[in-house]
Design a protein around this motif. Structure first.
Motif, PDB file in Angstrom:
ATOM      1  N   ASN A  11       6.745 -65.543 -28.521  1.00  0.00           N
ATOM      2  CA  ASN A  11       8.189 -65.730 -28.382  1.00  0.00           C
ATOM      3  C   ASN A  11       8.648 -67.140 -28.728  1.00  0.00           C
ATOM      4  N   TRP A  12       7.946 -68.153 -28.226  1.00  0.00           N
ATOM      5  CA  TRP A  12       8.452 -69.504 -28.415  1.00  0.00           C
ATOM      6  C   TRP A  12       8.278 -70.003 -29.839  1.00  0.00           C
ATOM      7  N   ILE A  13       7.414 -69.329 -30.614  1.00  0.00           N
ATOM      8  CA  ILE A  13       7.141 -69.743 -31.992  1.00  0.00           C
ATOM      9  C   ILE A  13       8.019 -68.999 -32.989  1.00  0.00           C
ATOM     10  N   GLY A  14       8.135 -67.692 -32.833  1.00  0.00           N
ATOM     11  CA  GLY A  14       8.876 -66.895 -33.801  1.00  0.00           C
ATOM     12  C   GLY A  14       8.076 -66.695 -35.068  1.00  0.00           C
ATOM     13  N   GLU A  15       8.740 -66.716 -36.212  1.00  0.00           N
ATOM     14  CA  GLU A  15       8.061 -66.479 -37.490  1.00  0.00           C
ATOM     15  C   GLU A  15       7.256 -67.699 -37.930  1.00  0.00           C
ATOM     16  N   ILE A  16       6.141 -67.405 -38.625  1.00  0.00           N
ATOM     17  CA  ILE A  16       5.294 -68.436 -39.217  1.00  0.00           C
ATOM     18  C   ILE A  16       4.908 -67.979 -40.629  1.00  0.00           C
ATOM     19  N   PRO A  17       4.445 -68.875 -41.485  1.00  0.00           N
ATOM     20  CA  PRO A  17       3.996 -68.469 -42.815  1.00  0.00           C
ATOM     21  C   PRO A  17       2.893 -67.410 -42.721  1.00  0.00           C
ATOM     22  N   SER A  18       2.862 -66.527 -43.689  1.00  0.00           N
ATOM     23  CA  SER A  18       1.954 -65.374 -43.642  1.00  0.00           C
ATOM     24  C   SER A  18       0.475 -65.771 -43.673  1.00  0.00           C
ATOM     25  N   ASP A  19       0.145 -66.974 -44.190  1.00  0.00           N
ATOM     26  CA  ASP A  19      -1.261 -67.385 -44.248  1.00  0.00           C
ATOM     27  C   ASP A  19      -1.669 -68.221 -43.018  1.00  0.00           C
ATOM     28  N   TRP A  20      -0.763 -68.379 -42.068  1.00  0.00           N
ATOM     29  CA  TRP A  20      -1.100 -69.097 -40.846  1.00  0.00           C
ATOM     30  C   TRP A  20      -1.677 -68.124 -39.823  1.00  0.00           C
ATOM     31  N   LYS A  21      -2.454 -68.669 -38.889  1.00  0.00           N
ATOM     32  CA  LYS A  21      -2.995 -67.865 -37.803  1.00  0.00           C
ATOM     33  C   LYS A  21      -2.438 -68.371 -36.472  1.00  0.00           C
ATOM     34  N   THR A  22      -2.673 -67.592 -35.449  1.00  0.00           N
ATOM     35  CA  THR A  22      -2.342 -68.046 -34.100  1.00  0.00           C
ATOM     36  C   THR A  22      -3.630 -68.068 -33.282  1.00  0.00           C
ATOM     37  N   THR A  23      -3.597 -68.871 -32.234  1.00  0.00           N
ATOM     38  CA  THR A  23      -4.771 -68.984 -31.378  1.00  0.00           C
ATOM     39  C   THR A  23      -4.319 -69.414 -29.993  1.00  0.00           C
ATOM     40  N   VAL A  24      -5.262 -69.758 -29.146  1.00  0.00           N
ATOM     41  CA  VAL A  24      -4.924 -70.322 -27.831  1.00  0.00           C
ATOM     42  C   VAL A  24      -5.556 -71.711 -27.743  1.00  0.00           C
ATOM     43  N   VAL A  25      -5.011 -72.537 -26.888  1.00  0.00           N
ATOM     44  CA  VAL A  25      -5.422 -73.937 -26.800  1.00  0.00           C
ATOM     45  C   VAL A  25      -6.929 -74.081 -26.634  1.00  0.00           C
ATOM     46  N   LYS A  26      -7.537 -73.273 -25.769  1.00  0.00           N
ATOM     47  CA  LYS A  26      -8.964 -73.445 -25.458  1.00  0.00           C
ATOM     48  C   LYS A  26      -9.875 -73.156 -26.636  1.00  0.00           C
ATOM     49  N   LYS A  27      -9.375 -72.487 -27.672  1.00  0.00           N
ATOM     50  CA  LYS A  27     -10.221 -72.201 -28.839  1.00  0.00           C
ATOM     51  C   LYS A  27     -10.455 -73.446 -29.684  1.00  0.00           C
ATOM     52  N   ILE A  28      -9.511 -74.386 -29.640  1.00  0.00           N
ATOM     53  CA  ILE A  28      -9.650 -75.570 -30.504  1.00  0.00           C
ATOM     54  C   ILE A  28      -9.675 -76.880 -29.730  1.00  0.00           C
ATOM     55  N   PHE A  29      -9.301 -76.825 -28.440  1.00  0.00           N
ATOM     56  CA  PHE A  29      -9.310 -78.045 -27.630  1.00  0.00           C
ATOM     57  C   PHE A  29     -10.098 -77.834 -26.338  1.00  0.00           C
ATOM     58  N   ARG A  30     -10.730 -78.886 -25.909  1.00  0.00           N
ATOM     59  CA  ARG A  30     -11.304 -78.928 -24.574  1.00  0.00           C
ATOM     60  C   ARG A  30     -10.219 -79.472 -23.648  1.00  0.00           C
ATOM     61  N   VAL A  31      -9.875 -78.706 -22.615  1.00  0.00           N
ATOM     62  CA  VAL A  31      -8.838 -79.123 -21.671  1.00  0.00           C
ATOM     63  C   VAL A  31      -9.504 -79.895 -20.535  1.00  0.00           C
ATOM     64  N   VAL A  32      -9.207 -81.193 -20.448  1.00  0.00           N
ATOM     65  CA  VAL A  32      -9.887 -82.077 -19.511  1.00  0.00           C
ATOM     66  C   VAL A  32      -8.938 -82.449 -18.369  1.00  0.00           C
ATOM     67  N   PRO A  33      -9.281 -82.092 -17.124  1.00  0.00           N
ATOM     68  CA  PRO A  33      -8.438 -82.479 -15.988  1.00  0.00           C
ATOM     69  C   PRO A  33      -8.680 -83.936 -15.604  1.00  0.00           C
ATOM     70  N   GLY A  34      -7.839 -84.456 -14.755  1.00  0.00           N
ATOM     71  CA  GLY A  34      -8.005 -85.830 -14.301  1.00  0.00           C
ATOM     72  C   GLY A  34      -8.389 -85.891 -12.835  1.00  0.00           C
ATOM     73  N   GLY A  35      -8.480 -87.084 -12.308  1.00  0.00           N
ATOM     74  CA  GLY A  35      -8.834 -87.271 -10.911  1.00  0.00           C
ATOM     75  C   GLY A  35      -8.544 -88.680 -10.454  1.00  0.00           C
ATOM     76  N   THR A  36      -8.552 -88.867  -9.136  1.00  0.00           N
ATOM     77  CA  THR A  36      -8.253 -90.171  -8.546  1.00  0.00           C
ATOM     78  C   THR A  36      -9.403 -90.628  -7.657  1.00  0.00           C
ATOM     79  N   PRO A  37      -9.989 -91.781  -7.940  1.00  0.00           N
ATOM     80  CA  PRO A  37     -10.997 -92.327  -7.026  1.00  0.00           C
ATOM     81  C   PRO A  37     -10.373 -92.616  -5.661  1.00  0.00           C
ATOM     82  N   THR A  38     -11.176 -92.607  -4.621  1.00  0.00           N
ATOM     83  CA  THR A  38     -10.686 -92.912  -3.283  1.00  0.00           C
ATOM     84  C   THR A  38     -10.024 -94.289  -3.276  1.00  0.00           C
ATOM     85  N   THR A  39      -8.748 -94.315  -2.876  1.00  0.00           N
ATOM     86  CA  THR A  39      -7.984 -95.565  -2.975  1.00  0.00           C
ATOM     87  C   THR A  39      -8.416 -96.606  -1.942  1.00  0.00           C
TER      88      THR A  39
END
Length: 438
Positions: A11-39
């Motif tokens: 929905n948020w993308i709509g039409e794309i060129p016919s030779d383009w593909k779609t995917t999901v973030v995890k297929k091409i990126f490693r999603v890295v969370p963050g954290g906080t050391p004890t203050t």
């Protein structure tokens, strides 16, 4: 040749060129969370040299590139927390408070848990292209977020977020084109923001000059006796606010019980969020309390028409003249000033809009950002004072001048909104392939 398009099925993308593909973030990126050391452990923070990004760092940037963070952690702090090193040229997003702000990092860094980072894991993507993709997804990412106190985008939702995947050379071509064009838009945005800042600075200097020197530029001057005020007209006085008021008090120090419909209960944000003090308060959006609790609160602090409200916590010194008859109560973050016959309440409001209180605080030894004004300090503020008749003339003069300046500022602010909308639309058209880089 007209490029053939197809429905992406997203929905948020709509039409794309016919030779383009779609995917999901995890297929091409490693999603890295963050954290906080004890203050509480100083060894995790003291003399740290590892950049450590939080959503707060995004707010102070003049560009979309994060080089240095406000706080840093040590190697041992990194090892004893869930924070991880993010390689340079990654994409960092805020995933709570707020969701969807995006920066690029040009140096290695870690983040706190309010951020998640996209790290290329296949080596066949242009991170700059996907930076532009993520720049236009804020609204969509917010819609996928959950939470009651604040919205948060989960790691799973981000990993499974659907995006387009054009050929990598086309990614590079689009990113390079946008680098050039978006920088031109950003330059106009920066100039517009600078213009707004200059108008605000001029407005404050005009107010300060007028309430310390008056309207007669030929009037003889004398030393006010106060360094931050300087010279004032010979027939003026400089008096402490406690001598110009019958009462200076703050609102209730306890949080009342809120109801859906009742008596308005004003907090600091109700008077600081408007563009200028002439903007009426929208009482439909304020907190509400019961009539019984209101009647109890006004035994100590009863705001009335003709009084002055001043913010004393958070954003300090913002004035609001009570020019309405409806009942309301106030929280501790607001100060209520009931003026006597020696001063016009609107003139006093302009005193708080001047630079004098900040100069007085600075000369008093306070440095850095002041986020709290104590009542005793407010009572000691020194006001340059003419006759009430002359005060009214000054108010009329400043009302006219400031209304004109505020109008110019509002025009510039509207231009900012239009430019940001255009920028987002421009990026969208190219990153989705609806417009082709020739």
């Amino acid at each position: 040749m007209i490029k053939q398009m197809k429905d992406s099925g997203i929905n948020w993308i709509g039409e794309i060129p016919s030779d383009w593909k779609t995917t999901v973030v995890k297929k091409i990126f490693r999603v890295v969370p963050g954290g906080t050391p004890t203050t509480s452990n100083e060894s995790y923070w003291e003399n740290g040299d590892i950049q450590w990004a939080t959503p707060k760092d995004f707010n102070r940037l003049d560009s979309d590139v994060l080089h240095e963070t406000e706080r840093k952690i040590t190697q041992i702090g990194l090892e004893n927390s869930s924070a991880q090193i993010i390689p340079e040229n990654s994409i960092i997003l805020t995933t709570r408070a707020p969701v969807g702000n995006v920066v690029k990092n040009y140096v290695e860094m870690a983040t706190n848990q309010g951020c998640k980072s996209l790290v290329d894991k296949i080596g066949l993507t242009d991170s700059n292209y996907y930076y532009y993709v993520m720049k236009i997804t804020k609204d969509t990412l917010e819609s996928l977020s959950t939470g009651t106190t604040f919205l948060e985008l989960s790691g799973e939702s981000l990993k499974n977020f659907e995006i387009m995947c054009p050929p990598v050379r086309e990614q590079e071509k689009i990113a390079n084109f946008l680098d050039s064009k978006v920088s031109q838009i950003d330059s106009i945005l920066a100039d517009t923001k600078l213009s707004i800042a200059e108008f605000k600075k001029y407005k404050q200097s005009l107010i300060t000059e007028t309430i310390t020197k008056g309207l007669n530029h030929n009037a003889p001057l004398r030393n006010s006796g106060y360094q931050w005020i300087g010279e004032i007209p010979k027939d003026w006085n400089a008096m402490k606010l406690k001598r110009l008021s019958t009462k200076i008090i703050d609102g209730t120090h306890h949080t009342p019980t809120y109801v859906d419909k009742g008596i308005p209960f004003l907090r600091v944000t109700d008077i600081t969020k408007s563009n200028n003090s002439f903007t009426p308060i929208d009482f439909t959006k304020t907190a509400q309390i019961t009539l019984e609790e209101h009647e109890e609160l006004i035994k100590r602090c009863k705001p009335e028409k003709g009084d002055l409200l001043v913010s004393k916590n958070g954003t300090i010194g913002v004035p609001k003249v009570v020019d309405w008859d409806d009942n309301f109560s106030i929280f501790v973050s607001l100060c209520l000033i009931k003026v006597n016959s020696l001063i016009d309440v609107n003139y006093l409001a302009y005193y708080f809009k001047s630079s004098l209180i900040y100069m007085e605080i600075a000369i008093g030894g306070k440095t850095g950002t002041i986020t709290n004004l104590h009542l005793e300090k407010i009572k000691e503020f020194v006001i340059p004072l003419s006759t009430v008749e002359e005060q009214k003339e000054i108010v009329d003069f400043l009302n006219e001048k400031c209304a004109h300046i505020d109008s110019l500022i509002e025009q510039k602010q509207q231009l900012l909104v239009e430019l940001e909308t255009y920028k987002k639309s421009f990026i969208y058209e190219y990153v989705t392939g609806k417009k082709e880089v020739l």
